[in-house]
Design an enzyme around this catalytic site. Structure first.
Site, PDB file in Angstrom:
ATOM      1  N   LYS A 150       0.827  -1.211   0.000  1.00 41.58           N
ATOM      2  CA  LYS A 150       0.000   0.000   0.000  1.00 41.58           C
ATOM      3  C   LYS A 150       0.862   1.262   0.000  1.00 41.58           C
ATOM      4  O   LYS A 150       0.637   2.178  -0.785  1.00 41.58           O
ATOM      5  CB  LYS A 150      -0.937   0.031   1.226  1.00 41.58           C
ATOM      6  N   ARG A 195      -8.947   1.276   9.746  1.00 42.44           N
ATOM      7  CA  ARG A 195      -8.504  -0.065  10.118  1.00 42.44           C
ATOM      8  C   ARG A 195      -9.513  -0.763  11.005  1.00 42.44           C
ATOM      9  O   ARG A 195      -9.274  -1.918  11.398  1.00 42.44           O
ATOM     10  CB  ARG A 195      -7.183   0.028  10.883  1.00 42.44           C
ATOM     11  N   ARG A 242      11.842  -5.557   4.772  1.00 48.15           N
ATOM     12  CA  ARG A 242      11.591  -4.158   4.399  1.00 48.15           C
ATOM     13  C   ARG A 242      12.580  -3.211   5.091  1.00 48.15           C
ATOM     14  O   ARG A 242      12.945  -3.407   6.247  1.00 48.15           O
ATOM     15  CB  ARG A 242      10.169  -3.777   4.807  1.00 48.15           C
ATOM     16  N   ARG A 259      12.120  -0.842  10.614  1.00 50.74           N
ATOM     17  CA  ARG A 259      11.146  -0.453  11.632  1.00 50.74           C
ATOM     18  C   ARG A 259      11.124  -1.504  12.746  1.00 50.74           C
ATOM     19  O   ARG A 259      11.170  -2.694  12.468  1.00 50.74           O
ATOM     20  CB  ARG A 259       9.748  -0.366  11.005  1.00 50.74           C
ATOM     21  N   ARG A 275       0.732  -8.156  14.240  1.00 49.36           N
ATOM     22  CA  ARG A 275       0.021  -7.213  13.358  1.00 49.36           C
ATOM     23  C   ARG A 275      -0.919  -7.947  12.407  1.00 49.36           C
ATOM     24  O   ARG A 275      -1.998  -7.444  12.073  1.00 49.36           O
ATOM     25  CB  ARG A 275       1.034  -6.360  12.574  1.00 49.36           C
TER      26      ARG A 275
HETATM   27  P1  AMP Z   1       1.481   1.087   9.282  1.00 45.24           P
HETATM   28  O1  AMP Z   1       2.673   1.883   8.936  1.00 45.24           O
HETATM   29  O2  AMP Z   1       0.241   1.474   8.515  1.00 45.24           O
HETATM   30  O3  AMP Z   1       1.719  -0.395   9.235  1.00 45.24           O
HETATM   31  O4  AMP Z   1       1.135   1.445  10.807  1.00 45.24           O
HETATM   32  C1  AMP Z   1       2.067   1.148  11.842  1.00 45.24           C
HETATM   33  C2  AMP Z   1       1.350   1.085  13.169  1.00 45.24           C
HETATM   34  O5  AMP Z   1       0.728   2.350  13.453  1.00 45.24           O
HETATM   35  C3  AMP Z   1       0.221   0.065  13.253  1.00 45.24           C
HETATM   36  O6  AMP Z   1       0.692  -1.232  13.558  1.00 45.24           O
HETATM   37  C4  AMP Z   1      -0.633   0.660  14.377  1.00 45.24           C
HETATM   38  O7  AMP Z   1      -0.040   0.432  15.637  1.00 45.24           O
HETATM   39  C5  AMP Z   1      -0.540   2.158  14.096  1.00 45.24           C
HETATM   40  N1  AMP Z   1      -1.591   2.624  13.162  1.00 45.24           N
HETATM   41  C6  AMP Z   1      -1.435   3.112  11.903  1.00 45.24           C
HETATM   42  N2  AMP Z   1      -2.615   3.419  11.351  1.00 45.24           N
HETATM   43  C7  AMP Z   1      -3.557   3.119  12.278  1.00 45.24           C
HETATM   44  C8  AMP Z   1      -4.978   3.202  12.311  1.00 45.24           C
HETATM   45  N3  AMP Z   1      -5.675   3.633  11.262  1.00 45.24           N
HETATM   46  N4  AMP Z   1      -5.601   2.798  13.454  1.00 45.24           N
HETATM   47  C9  AMP Z   1      -4.922   2.361  14.510  1.00 45.24           C
HETATM   48  N5  AMP Z   1      -3.593   2.246  14.547  1.00 45.24           N
HETATM   49  C10 AMP Z   1      -2.899   2.620  13.443  1.00 45.24           C
END
Ligand code: AMP
Length: 218
Positions: free
Chosen positions: A13, A88, A127, A160, A171
């Site tokens: 994404k 989410r 990654r 990360r 996750r």
């Molecule tokens: P991502 O980079 O999208 O994988 O997001 C990394 C982390 O940020 C996730 O594992 C969540 O802990 C938090 N996070 C990001 N977007 C959301 C969301 N829309 N709702 C809740 N937590 C989020």
């Protein structure tokens, strides 16, 4: 065009949203990037989010909804946006509907990245991300030209914390429990499109086709 990218972490994404931003000028709104920037700057939001992000859990809906509401109201997002990593949960999806409806806007298309868990684990654990602007690489599938340096801005690449295997598995559990129900939620609305997996450029071509077709209808 108001676009949502839906799919598990590591589905591509962020990579595709960055390409759309670079090539078509549609701003990427990545809630993960917003949280990581806040964590790095140790703002009150960053301090609050850290424990959740480190565990691989979701940050509470009320916090996320406020962030997105504020972000999609900014000038660059008025013409359109790609939401990458939001909504989410069903609560977030319903709140997004309210925010958009009250602004006389709507979601034009939800693009679903349907990728199996075993592929996700390989992608996420390999990654790497750049410090300056979160440009995305993979040590095996999409390496930078110079090891450990971003092709775009030369900044350092790092892994990360939440891309460690144990957190990746957490996750994925969270994704299946809390985010996957959104597939049915959006499928019923007639705005839903599924991407076939492939290399980065092949996926991008499909994506552009979907967006152009939808824009023509809009
Ligand atoms: P991502 O980079 O999208 O994988 O997001 C990394 C982390 O940020 C996730 O594992 C969540 O802990 C938090 N996070 C990001 N977007 C959301 C969301 N829309 N709702 C809740 N937590 C989020």
């Amino acid at each position: 065009m108001n676009v949502i990218f839906l799919g598990p972490p590591g589905a591509g994404k962020g990579t595709q949203a960055q390409l759309l931003q670079q090539r078509e000028g549609i701003p990427q709104i990545s809630t993960g990037d917003i949280l990581r920037a806040a964590m790095a700057a140790q703002t009150p939001l960053g301090r609050r989010a850290k424990a959740y992000v480190d565990r691989g859990d979701l940050v509470p809906d009320d916090v996320m909804i406020e962030i997105v509401k504020e972000r999609i109201g900014q000038p660059d997002a008025r013409r359109g946006f790609v939401l990458d990593g939001f909504p989410r949960t069903l609560g977030q999806a319903r709140a997004l509907d309210e925010v958009l409806t009250s602004a006389g806007r709507r979601i034009d298309v939800v693009v679903y990245f349907d990728i199996p868990d075993d592929v996700i684990v390989r992608r996420l654990t390999g990654r790497r991300v750049c410090r300056a602007a979160a440009h995305i690489y993979h040590i095996e599938f999409s390496p930078p030209r110079a090891a450990g340096r971003c092709d775009v801005d030369g900044s350092e690449l790092f892994q990360r914390d939440d891309d460690q295997e144990e957190t990746v598995r957490r996750r994925l559990v969270v994704y299946h429990q809390q985010t996957e129900p959104l597939v049915e939620f959006y499928r019923r609305r007639g705005v839903f499109e599924v991407l076939r997996d492939g290399d980065i450029e092949a996926v991008y071509r499909q994506l552009l086709e979907i967006i152009k077709t939808r824009a023509g209808q809009g």
